[in-house]
Design an enzyme around this catalytic site. Structure first.
Site, PDB file in Angstrom:
ATOM      1  CB  CYS A   1     -73.342 -35.464  44.425  1.00 23.86           C
ATOM      2  SG  CYS A   1     -74.599 -36.568  43.755  1.00 23.86           S
TER       3      CYS A   1
ATOM      4  CB  CYS B   1     -74.186 -40.121  43.811  1.00 26.67           C
ATOM      5  SG  CYS B   1     -74.372 -38.881  42.510  1.00 26.67           S
TER       6      CYS B   1
ATOM      7  CB  CYS C   1     -30.596 -62.495  32.868  1.00 31.43           C
ATOM      8  SG  CYS C   1     -31.155 -64.215  32.918  1.00 31.43           S
TER       9      CYS C   1
ATOM     10  CB  CYS D   1     -34.011 -65.154  35.096  1.00 32.88           C
ATOM     11  SG  CYS D   1     -32.266 -65.596  35.021  1.00 32.88           S
TER      12      CYS D   1
ATOM     13  CG  ASP E   1     -44.854 -20.716  35.146  1.00 35.55           C
ATOM     14  OD1 ASP E   1     -45.575 -19.867  34.598  1.00 35.55           O
ATOM     15  OD2 ASP E   1     -44.780 -20.864  36.372  1.00 35.55           O
TER      16      ASP E   1
END
Length: 850
Positions: free
Chosen positions: A25, A28, A95, A98, A493
């Protein structure tokens, strides 16, 4: 995160950007700003409340990052940790062994907090406090024996592209070692008479074949010995370290033949494994290669310039000719063309694009010329985000990968100890042959490496995810790929998922002597100023039917009707004066409340006859009779899943319009295929009961729940999870925005039509890039097959290791078997099995002719 800049006075300043989530805000922000401003050397403070971030420009000679952070905390706000992140290309890291070696080398680097190695793409990502020093990290990786380049500081490709494995120095050394071994074997077993004895400088004599084996072991084994040195240096009990011990011990123990065979065969196995890994990396490169490297920019004076795509800026106007790839996400400003969007959405049919339409980077203009305004830089295009998300899918290990890592960390030391025991115990305790049991221990040492087992899951995950991406399905991680294949219930949905998401007019029923054209003309005239989706659908349908014509008014009124005093009636409809009379277009309840409603005449000629539709009407009906007519028409339309709009004045309704969201043509097929795969499908919608029932019946869904608020959808997801039992998985497919709570709660959240939609791409676990439900059964099929492939790879690797380990002590399995079958064979086997996922293609629903 800090960046060096220059302030207005010309002095160098440093800008520190902090994440302060609780600064939400203006009050703040003021508090934080005042606290930080007390420090010496503060040049500028920019609080960004919307994003919760604070940018501070300061003189680094007068204050520091730590002091600024402390002042933010002094104001009562916590600073979220933001780690510096750097990514390096490490082509040789192909790999799990490694990767472990690189991780061990990076663990002691100052400032590095997390390490993520991705052998499949040949990349290493490190994070730490502040900016991680690239040179320090690069040196650490090179200390493990691997060449590394920072992607931020070089032009290296995001996915390492190595040259053909057989053209590398290791390929040449392996070939030469193989030739020497072949000659040595021929001399020892086929032409022993031609195998002379040679004297060494130390006075010992050896057969020529013996010397050839030693030379072969040295040449073919040089890369192995080098990697083994780095493994020992980084305390990594990996395959290179084990093979180094095996090769050296074989030569020292006067078994050069076995050492040479081990060096040559293991090098061949390593080269084949790298070749297989390059095939997996190719699938990622195919995505990256979708975007062109250059773009043609047109200037205001008509001139054109070819520039790298990376240099395009927002607002640039680019030219795309037939057959060319669109270089950036943007909006068509001129021209028209069919565009092949299959690289992004997986759609097989090109989509027509004209001025005002959105286009995506990497798609192809099939037949026409386009001029496109760039809307986003190359790094933020849809295809760039897809590539990034596919790469990031490697970061999060699946449950199976985590299990395999834990298993390998226990399995390998046990087998190594077992191998050492077999070398020492039988000869010392039972008087066995040192030579025989040495070879048994050497074989077990080779079997101890779990390479094939460790790569079995990640190579399958990468193959599945990249295959899905090429077909318009973006899976955000291996665990989501696994979870989708184990789905028990799919919650769907309605709007925008089962239906098109675009309303259209389905019925126009005239009343009291009016005809269909008059109803549409009046409704279109009133609704042209409305922003409501129903109003836009009516206007669009009126235009399609060529009812009236635009008279050029700024709002666009239909025909020559004069419209004024427009007013939107919240939740009920709209009102406007048309040629001096006040007309209403809205819900039936709006007309129930109009005090001056007098009577309604049912149509007897022109338009659609109510009587012909089966409704009882009278030529001249009273208000009560009129309401009876409306009460007959409206429920029938609503029962069909349609929204009903009445058109009329306060005392004279003249027609009823039915509006509906059309069901996707592929919806019924997609739902049936998902159900055939054993998934229970449930529809969750906020629409009314009648609409929900009609749509559910149309697409073949037996279970539906209507009139649900977003939080009620979330509750239903939890209830469905409870019905599925412990370990049950519930997937939810929706639009990715309105259904966000339910999508987040479901085991797997699937977003429809995510192409170009930042929110859906970022929040969904799985994104169907196009509005194509055929990708839904494809997702479940691919996921199920991926899970099957992973299980096959894991269990076959374990089974082969077990059989080889059991056969070694009795002499059935030798070093050759261990390398060719247990290491090289299984590594190729699991990789090849994983590559089969690239062959899984979406099904095309059968077309039905009317």
């Amino acid at each position: 995160m800090s960046d060096v800049g220059v302030d207005e006075s010309g002095e160098q300043g440093r800008t520190l950007t902090l994440s302060v989530p609780e600064m939400d805000c203006p009050s703040c922000a003021g508090k934080v700003e005042r606290s930080v401003d007390r420090l010496e050397g503060i040049e500028a403070i920019e609080p960004r409340v919307t994003s919760g971030r604070l940018a501070v420009t300061y003189d680094p000679t007068a204050t520091s990052d730590a002091a600024i952070r402390e002042r933010v905390r002094a104001a009562g706000y916590e600073v979220a940790d933001e780690d510096g992140e750097r990514t390096f290309s490490v082509p040789g890291m192909d790999c799990a062994s490694c990767a472990t070696k690189v991780e061990n080398a990076l663990e002691g680097v100052d400032g590095v907090e997390t390490i993520e190695t991705r052998p499949t793409s040949g990349r290493v990502t490190v994070t730490g406090d502040g900016d991680v020093d690239a040179d320090t990290v690069r040196n650490a990786i090179e200390s493990a024996g691997y060449e590394a380049h920072s992607l931020e500081d070089s032009t290296d490709e995001p996915v390492a592209r190595a040259r053909a494995v057989w053209a590398t120095p290791r390929g040449g050394g392996t070939a030469l070692g193989g030739v020497l071994v072949a000659i040595g074997l021929a001399l020892e077993f086929v032409f022993p008479g031609l195998d002379p004895t040679l004297a060494t400088a130390l006075g010992r004599e050896y057969a020529l074949s013996h010397v050839l084996f030693v030379i072969a072991a040295a040449i073919a084994g040089a890369p192995i010995l080098r990697n083994g040195y780095y493994s020992a240096r980084n305390r990594s009990l990996d395959i290179d370290f084990l093979m180094t011990i095996g090769i050296v011990a074989s030569v020292v123990a006067h078994h050069p033949k076995e050492g040479a065979l081990l060096a040559v065969l293991f090098s061949v196995a390593e080269l084949l494994e790298r070749f297989s890994m390059d095939r997996a990396r190719d699938s990622l490169r195919e995505l990256m290669d979708l975007s062109p490297e250059t773009a043609t920019v047109t200037h205001g004076d008509g001139s054109e310039e070819t520039v790298p795509v990376s240099e395009l800026e927002i607002g640039d106007r680019v030219v795309v000719r037939p057959g060319e790839k669109i270089p950036a996400d943007g909006t068509v400003r001129d021209g028209e063309s069919a565009v092949d969007q299959s690289p992004i959405t997986g759609e097989s049919v090109p989509v027509d694009k004209t001025a005002g339409d959105e286009v995506y980077a990497g798609t192809i203009a099939d037949s026409g010329y386009l001029e496109v305004t760039v809307d986003s830089p190359a790094a933020e295009s849809t295809i760039a985000r897809i590539v990034q998300l596919v790469e990031d899918a490697e970061r999060e290990k699946t449950d199976r990968e985590q299990f395999i890592d834990r298993f390998a960390s226990v399995y390998t030391p046990i087998v190594v100890v077992l191998a050492a025991a077999f070398v020492v115990v039988p000869p010392l305790v039972f008087g066995g042959s040192w030579s025989y049991w040495f070879l048994v221990g050497l074989t077990l040492l080779v079997i101890a490496c779990p390479c094939a087992l460790v790569i079995s899951t990640p190579v399958s995950v990468v193959s599945g995810i990249t295959s899905a991406a090429r077909n318009g399905v973006l899976v955000k991680g291996g665990r989501h790929l696994e979870a989708a294949g184990e789905t028990d219930v799919l919650a769907v949905d309605k709007t925008g998922t089962l239906t098109e998401g675009d309303l259209s007019v389905t019925d126009v029923i005239p009343l009291e002597g009016a005809d269909e054209e008059e109803v549409l003309e009046l409704a279109g005239a009133v609704e042209r100023r409305s922003e409501h989706p129903v109003g836009r659908a009516i206007v669009g349908y009126a235009d399609e039917q060529d009812v009236g014509a635009d008279d050029g008014d700024e709002h666009g009124t239909a025909s020559d009707l004069a419209v004024s005093n427009f007013e939107a009636l919240a939740g009920e409809g709209v009102r406007a004066d048309v040629d001096g009379d006040t007309w209403y277009v809205g819900k039936p309840d709006l007309f129930d409340g109009l005090a001056d409603l007098a009577h309604v005449h049912a149509t007897t000629d022109g338009g659609v006859s109510l009587a012909a539709m089966g409704y009882e009407t009278t030529p001249q009906c009273s208000r009560a009779d009129c309401l009876d007519v409306l009460e007959s028409v409206v429920p029938d339309l609503e029962a069909q899943g349609k929204t009903v709009v009445v058109v009329g004045t306060e005392d004279r309704p003249i027609g009823v319009i039915g509006v509906a969201d059309e069901v996707r043509p592929e919806a019924a097929w997609a739902i049936s295929r998902v159900q055939e795969q054993g998934v229970r499908v449930v529809m969750l919608t906020g629409d009314n009961e009648g609409t929900a029932r009609a749509i559910a019946e149309t697409v073949g869904i037996d279970e539906y729940h209507a009139e649900l608020l977003p939080e009620e959808k979330l509750q239903w997801i939890r209830r469905l999870e409870g019905d599925a039992g412990d370990g049950g998985h519930v997937a939810m497919v929706g639009d990715g925005i309105n259904d966000a709570p339910a999508l987040a709660t479901a085991t797997v959240g699937i977003a429809m039509g995510a192409a170009g939609t930042d929110t859906a791409l970022e929040t969904a676990d799985v994104a169907l890039m196009g509005d194509d439900l055929t990708r839904l059964p494809y997702l479940f099929e691919l996921s199920e097959k991926a899970n099957g492939v992973i299980r096959q790879n894991i269990w076959s690797s374990l089974a082969v290791k077990a059989v080889l380990a059991a056969g070694a002590p009795v002499g059935i399995v030798t070093v050759i078997h261990a390398v060719v079958i247990g290491d090289m064979g299984m590594s190729l086997g699991v990789t090849g099995n994983a590559m089969r996922l690239a062959n899984v293609e979406p099904e095309t629903p059968p077309t039905h002719e009317e």
